[in-house]
Design a protein around this motif. Structure first.
Motif, PDB file in Angstrom:
ATOM      1  N   HIS A 196       0.856  -1.190   0.000  1.00 42.97           N
ATOM      2  CA  HIS A 196       0.000   0.000   0.000  1.00 42.97           C
ATOM      3  C   HIS A 196       0.890   1.237   0.000  1.00 42.97           C
ATOM      4  O   HIS A 196       1.680   1.439   0.920  1.00 42.97           O
ATOM      5  CB  HIS A 196      -0.912   0.001   1.226  1.00 42.97           C
ATOM      6  N   CYS A 197       0.743   2.015  -1.064  1.00 39.51           N
ATOM      7  CA  CYS A 197       1.590   3.199  -1.222  1.00 39.51           C
ATOM      8  C   CYS A 197       0.714   4.443  -1.140  1.00 39.51           C
ATOM      9  O   CYS A 197      -0.334   4.480  -1.774  1.00 39.51           O
ATOM     10  CB  CYS A 197       2.299   3.145  -2.577  1.00 39.51           C
ATOM     11  N   PRO A 198       1.131   5.441  -0.349  1.00 40.43           N
ATOM     12  CA  PRO A 198       0.291   6.659  -0.218  1.00 40.43           C
ATOM     13  C   PRO A 198       0.057   7.333  -1.561  1.00 40.43           C
ATOM     14  O   PRO A 198      -0.990   7.945  -1.769  1.00 40.43           O
ATOM     15  CB  PRO A 198       1.076   7.569   0.720  1.00 40.43           C
ATOM     16  N   SER A 199       1.003   7.214  -2.505  1.00 39.39           N
ATOM     17  CA  SER A 199       0.762   7.876  -3.794  1.00 39.39           C
ATOM     18  C   SER A 199       0.233   6.939  -4.875  1.00 39.39           C
ATOM     19  O   SER A 199      -0.553   7.364  -5.709  1.00 39.39           O
ATOM     20  CB  SER A 199       2.004   8.611  -4.303  1.00 39.39           C
ATOM     21  N   CYS A 200       0.660   5.672  -4.865  1.00 42.73           N
ATOM     22  CA  CYS A 200       0.243   4.780  -5.963  1.00 42.73           C
ATOM     23  C   CYS A 200      -0.934   3.886  -5.606  1.00 42.73           C
ATOM     24  O   CYS A 200      -1.471   3.202  -6.485  1.00 42.73           O
ATOM     25  CB  CYS A 200       1.400   3.907  -6.413  1.00 42.73           C
ATOM     26  N   GLY A 201      -1.300   3.824  -4.342  1.00 39.75           N
ATOM     27  CA  GLY A 201      -2.420   2.956  -3.972  1.00 39.75           C
ATOM     28  C   GLY A 201      -1.980   1.513  -3.789  1.00 39.75           C
ATOM     29  O   GLY A 201      -0.900   1.259  -3.250  1.00 39.75           O
ATOM     30  N   LYS A 215       9.717  -0.275   0.370  1.00 40.09           N
ATOM     31  CA  LYS A 215       9.638   0.763  -0.663  1.00 40.09           C
ATOM     32  C   LYS A 215       8.553   0.371  -1.658  1.00 40.09           C
ATOM     33  O   LYS A 215       8.391  -0.807  -1.971  1.00 40.09           O
ATOM     34  CB  LYS A 215      10.984   0.854  -1.412  1.00 40.09           C
ATOM     35  N   CYS A 216       7.846   1.343  -2.167  1.00 38.72           N
ATOM     36  CA  CYS A 216       6.827   1.075  -3.187  1.00 38.72           C
ATOM     37  C   CYS A 216       7.522   0.609  -4.471  1.00 38.72           C
ATOM     38  O   CYS A 216       8.444   1.273  -4.942  1.00 38.72           O
ATOM     39  CB  CYS A 216       6.027   2.341  -3.454  1.00 38.72           C
ATOM     40  N   PRO A 217       7.103  -0.528  -5.006  1.00 37.56           N
ATOM     41  CA  PRO A 217       7.746  -1.030  -6.227  1.00 37.56           C
ATOM     42  C   PRO A 217       7.523  -0.099  -7.422  1.00 37.56           C
ATOM     43  O   PRO A 217       8.290  -0.125  -8.379  1.00 37.56           O
ATOM     44  CB  PRO A 217       7.063  -2.374  -6.488  1.00 37.56           C
ATOM     45  N   ALA A 218       6.493   0.753  -7.350  1.00 40.15           N
ATOM     46  CA  ALA A 218       6.190   1.624  -8.491  1.00 40.15           C
ATOM     47  C   ALA A 218       6.959   2.938  -8.407  1.00 40.15           C
ATOM     48  O   ALA A 218       7.609   3.346  -9.364  1.00 40.15           O
ATOM     49  CB  ALA A 218       4.686   1.883  -8.567  1.00 40.15           C
ATOM     50  N   CYS A 219       6.922   3.640  -7.242  1.00 39.94           N
ATOM     51  CA  CYS A 219       7.524   4.974  -7.164  1.00 39.94           C
ATOM     52  C   CYS A 219       8.747   5.010  -6.260  1.00 39.94           C
ATOM     53  O   CYS A 219       9.439   6.019  -6.183  1.00 39.94           O
ATOM     54  CB  CYS A 219       6.487   5.997  -6.692  1.00 39.94           C
ATOM     55  N   GLY A 220       9.022   3.941  -5.525  1.00 43.31           N
ATOM     56  CA  GLY A 220      10.201   3.918  -4.665  1.00 43.31           C
ATOM     57  C   GLY A 220      10.005   4.618  -3.332  1.00 43.31           C
ATOM     58  O   GLY A 220      10.903   4.643  -2.495  1.00 43.31           O
TER      59      GLY A 220
HETATM   60 ZN    ZN Z   1       4.117   4.361  -4.859  1.00 45.21          ZN
END
Ligand code: ZN
Ligand code: ANZ
Length: 817
Positions: A438-443, A483-488
């Motif tokens: 769960h990423c605050p920016s990517c969901g 770390k978010c796999p999409a945005c780091g």
């Molecule tokens: Zn992210």
């Protein structure tokens, strides 16, 4: 006297089978044998094997071994369903890691299975709690997620206050937790779901493939669980609040709606309630929250409800009807609101009676007025008091009213299912971590395939695992923060684990290529082995596991990974082993221990008892069976095999024809009985063959007659499907080497199946007048009729009168004239 020591023989053959690879399925594409897959429901490692396991696996092995004798390349695998709550509870108690308890129990069960002599291909063994296995749960979850088939939503869910976790609808039995029996409550939570409802139609339609192969009652249970109904959505206007849609299976009764009911716990109720009624509604909602769906839907339950202080407008006649909140309408079925037609729906009528609401008859059924009798008339009839529908029958009225509603934009015909999406997240530790970050920016970001498996942390133990309403994984900070796999950016892992029914939804595919590392299974190998020809397991899985496995198979089909849509061609539900008429339980003290039975009587006698007790679908009362008698029979069979005094390879055709006939009739019948799963009767036939061979040795042609060898060899092969050890040993005594398990199943010689006949002499007045060829089992009555019907006899009687007929069936008929 031959002494037979089961323990020594068991150990000898366990080693021999392993050495010979007797039960290894061949993956060689050049192997010319036809493939067959025999699947037993895999066990949960809760302790050692119990009597129930003893039965399922004894039955499954009859089929697997029979196929091997029939020359099939048989896949008969074993593994463990090794995630789940009991391991976690044990770990909390012992301040340990669930893996310790789990893998220790698996070893115990594996050893017991080996001893029990089941024909498993041990090289395919799997455990769902191994990272090499659950990695693929995560991989599959990701595929589901990409297709929108795994999603998260908030809503009222079933919560077990004891296990401190949510439960799927399928795991709530009569309002209680399927595991621990605690009363389930409803809670508002955000959870992960599999969109099984997208497959409702196919789950229903594909059952056509299972007709004949699956027990009818399982198909019926699935059909009810899916619960397809046809009807209409109809939109009512709630004064001051806009349109609200209801689902009805009887749109033909629309003119008979006299009130409107909203589920007390639906958001709609709180939204539309008039201010002066709000306190009453809230008090009522608190009561309703304590009830299970079963209670709520019960027709016996006294009707309760609260008037919401607002009115709805019937779209076809403009009538103003009061809106109520009640518990007998469920929030998550249809639209959570209904039009009530008390004249023709019993629950609506009970409610109308309880709150003094009007009853309007719109169907002429010939029955008395429901308002007077208190009995609604839900059936067919001619429409009355219904404007344009008057005079029509039910079907015609339904299509007419749907046409009218569609034309005016007030409704449409629709199909509804009882089936809900599968809630798969659990707030417990010992399961497959959900591979989402769960990423605050990517969901919601799935863990990339190359980072799988997301392993369970191994430093949590004991009290760390105690239920606290959120997953124990939430307490492992190192594990959670990633770390978010999409945005780091900084992100967190999902801390829930998967329902263990995910593990069992595809394990049968993994068996086809258990070591495969490029995917959950080797598509090519699955194509060769699947669907499983025969599945054996308990009927308690009729709607849980069996529905989920069918669903997974269909999704995998749509992913292009399998070329079939149903995983199990034939299903056999074995009965239970009970004792003294009751299920075995600690509190009743009537438990029977499988290991002790084996110690006392030997594996073969226990397995034979399981199979001989009755049809496999029926319960076995251990108080009514006799493993000691089985043991005695096996000793008799073994003596016959040991006493044969001819050499292997003798010409059976030179043997005693009477015994040969018995042998071939036994082959013929046992083959048909095994194919038809009448294993108990097959065993009875084997017992008869044993007696016939015994007689032939003692008081017939003797132990050296070739027919005695034929009978003994036949007996060894037939009996080996349920008593593997003693027959291996007997086969050796008969002068053969290697395992009996792959010896071809005997084939009955049609010439020896022809019923024997005897010659009956018919005398008239003391002179032989005719000879009749008849069955030796003919009755005296029948023989008398046949004799009198003979033309030669009739000619001999001539004008004389028959004074007396003396019948000595089957040899002589004497007619006195
Ligand atoms: Zn992210
Ligand atoms: C009016 C009516 C008249 C109905 C009549 C039945 C007989 P199945 O067959 O199970 O789909 N219903 C609709 N939504 C409901 C809910 N959320 N909770 C409880 N009951 C609900 O049942 C559909 C019928 O159950 C619907 O048809 C509705 O009552 C009720 F003579 O509408 B009927």
């Amino acid at each position: 006297e031959q002494q037979y020591d089961p323990r020594a023989v068991q150990e000898k053959w366990q080693a021999r089978w392993a050495e010979l690879g007797t039960f290894a399925a061949s993956d060689d594409p050049a192997d010319p044998r036809e493939r067959r897959y025999m699947l037993d429901m895999f066990p949960y490692p809760s302790g050692d094997l119990h009597m129930g396991h003893g039965e399922v696996f004894a039955i499954g092995d009859v089929v697997a071994r029979y196929w091997l004798h029939q020359g099939y390349n048989v896949l008969h695998p074993i593994g463990w369903d090794s995630f789940g709550l009991p391991a976690e509870n044990a770990a909390i108690k012992r301040n340990a890691h669930p893996a310790e308890w789990t893998y220790a129990n698996i070893e115990t069960q594996a050893n017991s299975f080996r001893r029990y002599g089941i024909s498993f291909d041990w090289s395919r063994r799997l455990h769902t709690s191994d990272p090499e296995y659950y990695r693929w749960n995560q991989w599959l979850f990701t595929r589901f997620f990409e297709r929108g088939l795994a999603y998260r939503k908030g809503g009222l869910v079933n919560w077990c206050p004891n296990d401190q976790t949510v439960l799927a609808n399928e795991q709530v039995v009569a309002g209680r937790c399927e595991r621990c029996g605690a009363d389930v409550v409803r809670r508002e939570l955000t959870q992960w779901y599999f969109k099984i409802t997208d497959y409702a139609d196919r789950l229903l339609d594909d059952m056509a493939q299972l007709e004949g192969g699956w027990p009818e009652r399982v198909l019926t249970m699935q059909r009810h669980w899916i619960g397809r109904s046809e009807g209409a959505d109809v939109t009512f206007e709630i004064e001051g609040h806009g349109p609200v849609t209801v689902y009805t299976t009887r749109p033909d009764t629309l003119y008979g709606a006299t009130f409107f009911v909203v589920a007390a716990d639906a958001a709609l109720a709180s939204r539309i309630v008039a201010d002066e009624q709000r306190p009453a509604l809230e008090a009522y909602q608190a009561e309703v929250a304590k009830l299970s769906d079963i209670d709520r839907l019960s027709t016996d339950k006294e009707k309760t409800g609260v008037f919401l202080g607002v009115h709805a407008i019937n779209p076809v006649n403009g009538e103003r009807i009061p809106v109520w909140a009640a518990d007998y309408v469920l929030a998550d079925y249809g639209h959570g609101a209904i039009m009530a037609v008390p004249a023709h729906d019993q629950r609506d009528l009970d409610f109308a009676k309880a709150f003094d609401l009007p009853v309007k008859v719109v169907l002429e059924t010939g029955a008395e007025d429901p308002a007077v009798t208190g009995t609604a008339t839900p059936g067919e009839g001619r429409l009355i008091n219904s404007g344009p529908l008057d005079g029509l029958g039910k079907a015609e009225a339904i299509s007419t009213i749907i046409g009218i509603l569609e034309e005016k934009g007030l409704g449409h015909g629709t199909v509804n299912f009882r089936l809900r999406d599968w809630l798969l997240s659990r707030q417990r530790f010992w399961g497959t971590p959900i591979p989402i970050i769960h990423c605050p920016s990517c969901g919601e970001v799935p863990v990339p395939d190359e980072d799988l498996p997301v392993r369970l942390p191994d430093d949590l133990r004991g009290a760390d695992l105690a239920p606290k309403g959120v997953s124990p994984l939430a307490g492992a900070a190192d594990w959670v923060n990633v770390k978010c796999p999409a945005c780091g950016g900084e992100a967190k892992r999902d801390t829930d684990t998967m329902d263990t029914f995910v593990d069992s939804s595809w394990y049968f595919l993994r068996y086809c290529s258990p070591g495969y590392t490029d995917g959950p299974f080797d598509v090519e190998k699955v194509r060769r082995w699947m669907p499983a020809e025969q599945y054996v397991g308990g009927v308690e899985h009729a709607v849980l596991h069996l529905l989920y496995a069918r669903f997974f198979t269909k999704v995998l089909h749509d992913l292009g990974m399998v070329d079939f849509t149903e995983p199990f061609t034939r299903l056999l539900n074995q009965g239970q082993v009970i004792n003294q008429g009751k299920a075995m339980s600690k509190s009743l003290g009537n438990g029977i221990d499988l290991g002790q039975q084996i110690d006392a009587y030997g594996v073969d006698a226990v397995r034979l008892t399981m199979v001989f007790a009755g049809p496999p679908e029926e319960d076995i009362d251990w108080a009514d069976v006799s493993p000691a008698a089985s043991q005695k029979f096996l000793a008799r069979a073994y003596r016959v095999m040991s006493e044969v005094a001819s050499e292997p390879g003798v010409d059976f055709a030179a043997g005693d024809v009477d015994l040969r006939r018995v042998t071939h009739r036994t082959i013929d019948e046992v083959t048909r009985l095994v194919e038809g799963h009448r294993f108990n009767v097959a065993v009875a036939r084997m017992m008869e063959l044993t007696s016939a061979a015994r007689k032939a040795i003692d008081s017939g042609p003797g132990a050296a007659d070739p027919a005695v060898r034929e009978a003994a060899e036949t007996l060894a092969v037939l009996l080996s499907i349920t008593a593997p050890y003693i027959t291996e040993e007997g086969w050796e005594k008969l002068g053969h080497s290697g395992s009996i398990a792959r010896v071809p199943w005997p084939v009955a010689d049609p010439a020896l199946l022809v019923r024997e006949s005897v010659t009956c002499v018919v005398q008239v007045a003391g002179k032989v007048r005719d000879r009749l060829e008849i069955s030796p089992e003919i009755s005296a009555d029948e023989l008398e009729k046949l004799a009198l019907a003979s033309e030669k006899v009739q000619a001999a009687i001539g004008d004389g009168t028959v004074r007396k007929v003396i019948v000595r069936a089957p040899k002589i008929v004497n007619i006195v004239v």
